[in-house]
Enzyme design. Sequence first.
Site, PDB file in Angstrom:
ATOM      1  N   LEU A   9     -40.106 -30.772  -8.807  1.00  0.00           N
ATOM      2  CA  LEU A   9     -39.182 -31.854  -8.467  1.00  0.00           C
ATOM      3  C   LEU A   9     -39.929 -32.919  -7.665  1.00  0.00           C
ATOM      4  O   LEU A   9     -40.432 -32.637  -6.579  1.00  0.00           O
ATOM      5  CB  LEU A   9     -38.021 -31.316  -7.629  1.00  0.00           C
ATOM      6  CG  LEU A   9     -37.267 -30.137  -8.249  1.00  0.00           C
ATOM      7  CD1 LEU A   9     -36.103 -29.731  -7.351  1.00  0.00           C
ATOM      8  CD2 LEU A   9     -36.780 -30.463  -9.658  1.00  0.00           C
ATOM      9  N   GLY A  12     -37.751 -37.618  -5.499  1.00  0.00           N
ATOM     10  CA  GLY A  12     -37.198 -38.068  -4.216  1.00  0.00           C
ATOM     11  C   GLY A  12     -37.681 -39.468  -3.864  1.00  0.00           C
ATOM     12  O   GLY A  12     -38.748 -39.902  -4.310  1.00  0.00           O
ATOM     13  N   ARG A  16     -38.685 -41.539   4.088  1.00  0.00           N
ATOM     14  CA  ARG A  16     -39.295 -41.342   5.405  1.00  0.00           C
ATOM     15  C   ARG A  16     -40.793 -41.677   5.441  1.00  0.00           C
ATOM     16  O   ARG A  16     -41.386 -41.798   6.500  1.00  0.00           O
ATOM     17  CB  ARG A  16     -39.065 -39.887   5.865  1.00  0.00           C
ATOM     18  CG  ARG A  16     -37.611 -39.604   6.180  1.00  0.00           C
ATOM     19  CD  ARG A  16     -37.311 -38.114   6.272  1.00  0.00           C
ATOM     20  NE  ARG A  16     -37.098 -37.507   4.952  1.00  0.00           N
ATOM     21  CZ  ARG A  16     -36.829 -36.212   4.759  1.00  0.00           C
ATOM     22  NH1 ARG A  16     -36.777 -35.385   5.798  1.00  0.00           N
ATOM     23  NH2 ARG A  16     -36.651 -35.744   3.542  1.00  0.00           N
ATOM     24  N   GLY A 141     -34.222 -26.223   5.452  1.00  0.00           N
ATOM     25  CA  GLY A 141     -33.034 -25.425   5.187  1.00  0.00           C
ATOM     26  C   GLY A 141     -33.243 -24.030   5.778  1.00  0.00           C
ATOM     27  O   GLY A 141     -34.333 -23.472   5.691  1.00  0.00           O
ATOM     28  N   ASN A 229     -42.801 -35.113   4.385  1.00  0.00           N
ATOM     29  CA  ASN A 229     -41.720 -36.091   4.308  1.00  0.00           C
ATOM     30  C   ASN A 229     -42.062 -37.387   5.018  1.00  0.00           C
ATOM     31  O   ASN A 229     -41.427 -38.403   4.808  1.00  0.00           O
ATOM     32  CB  ASN A 229     -40.441 -35.515   4.906  1.00  0.00           C
ATOM     33  CG  ASN A 229     -39.979 -34.305   4.115  1.00  0.00           C
ATOM     34  OD1 ASN A 229     -39.812 -34.360   2.911  1.00  0.00           O
ATOM     35  ND2 ASN A 229     -39.811 -33.180   4.795  1.00  0.00           N
ATOM     36  N   LYS A 352     -80.238 -49.593  -4.001  1.00  0.00           N
ATOM     37  CA  LYS A 352     -79.280 -49.624  -5.117  1.00  0.00           C
ATOM     38  C   LYS A 352     -80.023 -49.586  -6.440  1.00  0.00           C
ATOM     39  O   LYS A 352     -81.018 -50.289  -6.607  1.00  0.00           O
ATOM     40  CB  LYS A 352     -78.449 -50.905  -5.031  1.00  0.00           C
ATOM     41  CG  LYS A 352     -77.390 -51.001  -6.095  1.00  0.00           C
ATOM     42  CD  LYS A 352     -77.150 -52.437  -6.569  1.00  0.00           C
ATOM     43  CE  LYS A 352     -78.219 -52.920  -7.515  1.00  0.00           C
ATOM     44  NZ  LYS A 352     -77.912 -54.177  -8.209  1.00  0.00           N
ATOM     45  N   TYR A 367     -84.273 -53.930   1.698  1.00  0.00           N
ATOM     46  CA  TYR A 367     -83.329 -53.826   0.599  1.00  0.00           C
ATOM     47  C   TYR A 367     -84.099 -53.646  -0.698  1.00  0.00           C
ATOM     48  O   TYR A 367     -84.908 -54.505  -1.060  1.00  0.00           O
ATOM     49  CB  TYR A 367     -82.448 -55.092   0.497  1.00  0.00           C
ATOM     50  CG  TYR A 367     -81.656 -55.093  -0.793  1.00  0.00           C
ATOM     51  CD1 TYR A 367     -80.738 -54.069  -1.042  1.00  0.00           C
ATOM     52  CD2 TYR A 367     -81.855 -56.058  -1.778  1.00  0.00           C
ATOM     53  CE1 TYR A 367     -80.039 -54.023  -2.245  1.00  0.00           C
ATOM     54  CE2 TYR A 367     -81.154 -56.020  -2.975  1.00  0.00           C
ATOM     55  CZ  TYR A 367     -80.251 -54.997  -3.202  1.00  0.00           C
ATOM     56  OH  TYR A 367     -79.565 -54.943  -4.387  1.00  0.00           O
ATOM     57  N   ASN A 378     -95.926 -47.159  -0.049  1.00  0.00           N
ATOM     58  CA  ASN A 378     -95.454 -47.443   1.298  1.00  0.00           C
ATOM     59  C   ASN A 378     -94.825 -48.824   1.319  1.00  0.00           C
ATOM     60  O   ASN A 378     -95.472 -49.813   1.008  1.00  0.00           O
ATOM     61  CB  ASN A 378     -96.630 -47.376   2.278  1.00  0.00           C
ATOM     62  CG  ASN A 378     -96.127 -47.312   3.703  1.00  0.00           C
ATOM     63  OD1 ASN A 378     -95.393 -48.202   4.147  1.00  0.00           O
ATOM     64  ND2 ASN A 378     -96.497 -46.272   4.407  1.00  0.00           N
TER      65      ASN A 378
HETATM   66  C1  UD1 Z   1     -35.658 -29.473   0.832  1.00  0.00           C
HETATM   67  C2  UD1 Z   1     -34.654 -28.327   0.823  1.00  0.00           C
HETATM   68  C3  UD1 Z   1     -34.796 -27.531   2.110  1.00  0.00           C
HETATM   69  C4  UD1 Z   1     -36.218 -27.033   2.236  1.00  0.00           C
HETATM   70  C5  UD1 Z   1     -37.227 -28.174   2.125  1.00  0.00           C
HETATM   71  C6  UD1 Z   1     -38.616 -27.621   2.020  1.00  0.00           C
HETATM   72  C7  UD1 Z   1     -32.740 -29.196  -0.434  1.00  0.00           C
HETATM   73  C8  UD1 Z   1     -31.343 -29.692  -0.351  1.00  0.00           C
HETATM   74  N1  UD1 Z   1     -33.322 -28.869   0.723  1.00  0.00           N
HETATM   75  O1  UD1 Z   1     -35.327 -30.315   1.923  1.00  0.00           O
HETATM   76  O2  UD1 Z   1     -33.897 -26.431   2.095  1.00  0.00           O
HETATM   77  O3  UD1 Z   1     -36.382 -26.367   3.455  1.00  0.00           O
HETATM   78  O4  UD1 Z   1     -36.964 -28.947   0.929  1.00  0.00           O
HETATM   79  O5  UD1 Z   1     -39.578 -28.639   2.056  1.00  0.00           O
HETATM   80  O6  UD1 Z   1     -33.263 -29.079  -1.520  1.00  0.00           O
HETATM   81  N2  UD1 Z   1     -35.841 -34.532  -5.059  1.00  0.00           N
HETATM   82  C9  UD1 Z   1     -35.632 -35.124  -6.275  1.00  0.00           C
HETATM   83  N3  UD1 Z   1     -34.534 -35.885  -6.451  1.00  0.00           N
HETATM   84  C10 UD1 Z   1     -33.607 -36.074  -5.472  1.00  0.00           C
HETATM   85  C11 UD1 Z   1     -33.824 -35.463  -4.229  1.00  0.00           C
HETATM   86  C12 UD1 Z   1     -34.944 -34.687  -4.045  1.00  0.00           C
HETATM   87  O7  UD1 Z   1     -36.452 -34.980  -7.174  1.00  0.00           O
HETATM   88  O8  UD1 Z   1     -32.614 -36.758  -5.742  1.00  0.00           O
HETATM   89  C13 UD1 Z   1     -37.030 -33.705  -4.867  1.00  0.00           C
HETATM   90  C14 UD1 Z   1     -37.984 -34.330  -3.869  1.00  0.00           C
HETATM   91  O9  UD1 Z   1     -38.930 -35.144  -4.523  1.00  0.00           O
HETATM   92  C15 UD1 Z   1     -38.624 -33.118  -3.217  1.00  0.00           C
HETATM   93  C16 UD1 Z   1     -37.565 -32.039  -3.347  1.00  0.00           C
HETATM   94  O10 UD1 Z   1     -36.654 -32.470  -4.322  1.00  0.00           O
HETATM   95  O11 UD1 Z   1     -39.768 -32.717  -3.930  1.00  0.00           O
HETATM   96  C17 UD1 Z   1     -36.844 -31.807  -2.027  1.00  0.00           C
HETATM   97  O12 UD1 Z   1     -36.218 -33.009  -1.618  1.00  0.00           O
HETATM   98  P1  UD1 Z   1     -36.348 -33.563  -0.126  1.00  0.00           P
HETATM   99  O13 UD1 Z   1     -35.478 -34.743  -0.020  1.00  0.00           O
HETATM  100  O14 UD1 Z   1     -37.758 -33.708   0.265  1.00  0.00           O
HETATM  101  O15 UD1 Z   1     -35.637 -32.371   0.631  1.00  0.00           O
HETATM  102  P2  UD1 Z   1     -35.904 -31.819   2.079  1.00  0.00           P
HETATM  103  O16 UD1 Z   1     -35.010 -32.523   3.021  1.00  0.00           O
HETATM  104  O17 UD1 Z   1     -37.334 -31.786   2.381  1.00  0.00           O
HETATM  105 CA    CA Z   2     -39.223 -32.412   1.388  1.00  0.00          CA
END
Ligand code: UD1
Ligand code: CA
Length: 464
Positions: A9, A12, A16, A141, A229, A352, A367, A378
């Site tokens: 995934l 995101g 941040r 989490g 993050n 170079k 150079y 030399n």
């Molecule tokens: C998430 C977990 C959390 C865990 C942490 C570990 C959830 C709700 N929470 O939190 O329990 O401890 O990761 O690092 O999943 N992403 C998407 N699309 C979106 C949202 C997120 O692809 O719409 C992907 C992000 O790119 C990332 C992952 O999902 O790779 C987690 O999302 P992120 O927003 O980073 O969640 P955390 O708050 O870090």
């Molecule tokens: Ca994350």
Amino acid sequence: MTSNSILILAAGEGTRMKSDLPKVLHSLAGKALVEHVLDAVAPLGGAVGIVLGRGAERVKERLSGRKGLAFFIQKERRGSGDAVRPAARWLASRGGSVLVLCGDAPLVRTESLRALTRVHRREKNAATLLTAEVPDPAGYGRIRRGPDGRPAAIVEQRDASVEEQSIREINSGTYCFRIRDLLEGLRRLRPNNAKGEYYLTDVIGFLVGRSRSVGALRLSDGDEILGVNNRRELAEAGRRINGRLLDRLMDAGVTVVDPATTFVEESVRVGRDTVIEPQTFLAGATRIGRNCRIGPMTRLQDCVVADGVRLEASFGEGARVESGARVGPFSRLRPGAVIGRDAHVGNFVEIKKTRLGAGAKVNHLSYLGDATVGPQVNVGAGVITCNYDGVQKHRTVIGRGAFIGSNVNLVAPLRVGAGAVVGAGSTLTRDVPAQALALERAPAVVKRGWAKSKRTRKSSPSHG
Ligand code: UD1
Ligand code: CA
């Protein structure tokens, strides 16, 4: 079908990070975050899918060299659970189980993923979580366990009660799911949480509520769980990855004097009994032989260094240094520099596209560009190859054992024959045959007593 499927995934927003670059393209030890994850899963085999969002094209382009990736696009960022949806049909067609990972957790280890998959299979779970107990769980989490000791739910930081916030076992964001159960759980997700998102983590509570078996593999070392993050976490992940890479070198017999100020990339190789001094950066395809002393204050990118080389306070890129050579302090080796066996390159010397023969010396303030310098030549202080006429580059060739005096300008194209001597201060525009002396020097004017009489004239009182 039960073949391995892996889903990363990476859609995101990376809010941040406060960056124009998609988060997963931020780089650590020479690789993008997502590439670290891809490299961790590669040894597992199996099909890899990756969910992208903002900046998808840039990420795809960066990953274009990697074969067999399936890309999915999450159009709107609506949470980690929603992120899986674009891949739902792909997952349904594959069946069996899927390993789900976050593209922003670059420290995850292949062995842990293998162990997670093993637990998942052995316990025949609907879902198996990778967790760790950490001293500071803030932001992650939390794993709420039931009376039977098994995971009951994952509670996000923002939604956790004070009591839940004190739980130190956290969700890594890496899971194994039976695909059928995952897809069922996704359909039931509701954005009833502080962020108003579809949380993948809510699938766990759903499955437990349906009495499906959910297990966890708890890592003793929380190190590899770090999710990136923000920029502080990026720096922290960088330190840990660097620490791992340096450990690997030290385990292989390399001395790293100060791991806190030494930075290497994964692709770098270093031979045993080589000593890496502080403030040294080794990057790209750099290969260093045995018994070398590298640093302090040295940066090498894509350089090949043979055995027994001493390289101090210098920068190199795309250069080759043969055995026994000495470079630095304060040398700059640019692409195409080849420093022959036992040759010396000294302070404030830039080289170079030049081959320096065995035992040749260029010790001070020079150079050399687009040149071939024979063995045992030399090159005196301040010698410059004038290789560029404003339009084209030209070559300089210096034969074996020639002596180039200090402050000589070698105006290329130019050949200096073997054993020839070029007198100090010459600006040479014509070839010099072997064993000849070449000198280009205006005759000096020496006027006896001139200086003293000038001073006397100046200090005598004026009558004006
Ligand atoms: C998430 C977990 C959390 C865990 C942490 C570990 C959830 C709700 N929470 O939190 O329990 O401890 O990761 O690092 O999943 N992403 C998407 N699309 C979106 C949202 C997120 O692809 O719409 C992907 C992000 O790119 C990332 C992952 O999902 O790779 C987690 O999302 P992120 O927003 O980073 O969640 P955390 O708050 O870090
Ligand atoms: Ca994350």
